[in-house]
Design a protein around this motif. Sequence first.
Motif: not given
Length: 497
Positions: A291-316
């Motif tokens: 449970l701990l590591l699954s929430t860790f996986n979902i939270f980190l992966a979902g937070t950074d990758t989507t945020s980074s993609t949006m930042r790239w989007g605004l830049l482009l």
Amino acid sequence: MDFSGLGPTLAVLALTVLLLVCSWKSKRRDSRLPPGPPALPLLGNALQIDKRAPDQSLMKLSKKYGSVFTVWLGTRPAVVLCGFETVKEALVDRADDFGARGTVPSIRKVTKGYGIASSNGHRSLQLRNFAITTLRNFRNGTKTLEDFIQQEAKCLVEVFRGTKELPFDPTFHLTCATANIMCAVVFGNRFNYTDSKLLNLLDMITENMKVISSPWGQLYDMLPNILDYLPGPHNRLFENAARIKNFLREMIQSHKDMRTKERPQDFTASFLSKMEEEKGNPTSEFNDENLLLSTFNIFLAGTDTTSSTMRWGLLLFMKFPDVQKKIQREIDEVIGSERTPAFDDREKMPYTNAAIHEVQRYSNIIPLNLPHTVTRDTEFRGFMIPKGMIVIPLLASVLYDSNYWESPETFSPDRFLDKKGRFKENEAFMPFSAGSRMCIGETVAQMQLFLFLTALLQNFTLRSLAEPHAIDISPLSSGFSTLHRPYQLYCVPRKSA
């Protein structure tokens, strides 16, 4: 000075080095691994791979050694797969052979094989199936995932409006927004953007993504046995990971303390219910550590990758203002200025959909993919890949495959449109990987990208401090993640909004 005791030490050291060299040569001679560049003992091909852009180095090597070749990550060999056809054949057509998760030393040290992302076998099957079903059926009371994202989009618009047309770096605000969506999915609630817990959490996530994509992060994964005993920035990865896990433990414990018999409303509550249901099952993988590591996986992966993609989007969108104008024209025609964008609008907005897809392709967020490994001795394209061998299905080589993308180095949303202006798919679009290890959060990410970006462009025209031709869209680095160069923007409220 007495050197009399050095003789035995030097002899042992020399013998150790000799054994390592012999072992390395034996592996090279006896295996039927694909060809690859000459490697050094201990260091492998570390000196031939640019630590700031390993994906680019590997793509260059593929031109000489083919679409399947071997590199040595320190003392560990890895088979690299390049190009859409090769990656698809392995991950999709032969998913049973290539579907296991490969070991990344930095991730292994944090997860120890628990959780969704780094587990294999029975554990992986149970956790992935549960997570996919839970995310698909996500509700929190009367709210759906889309409701949460729409609410967060309104908050994000107000935060951008509060900058009053002054320049600012959008990183923090976008990361807060995506983190709150993952909080809703995993824990059923959100944080205020000024909450100290959220601020500390985001600082650690941001720092870890920088470190893991830096030369130090790349070097650690090549030589973990050496760097575990050395000081350096790589140690921040594990210090931050420990703190993030402590935060998640607190959130999980609060769920346990407030549990009810009502229908579970989020991932953690659903997991706790599953733990209770399978309490007497000795083969169950529903336990506290997963449970701990699954929430860790979902939270980190979902937070950074989507945020980074949006930042790239605004830049482009600032780099290519015509693209921004076309999206806004479509927003005005389909959504207007009064109501909040809905995910169903995407079907009526082919250009916006195409532009967001092109942002995902061009930004190439996870260029190396997460490593795979073969589940058995596997014959592949004339080579033998032994069981347990690390396999790197290079996503950068898929998203930039010139056989499937015309002028892949250019940013062009039109590549996702047919002659009648309708959205068209491209089978080489794999930002979430493919096959049995495809990212489980694809739907959540796609919904966030569309709803957040359309809400921002519905309300603002984004401007850069520099003229569009002067905006640098080359990556700062592209290790584990492709990072854009720091930038600022300012938001001009739209008159029609």
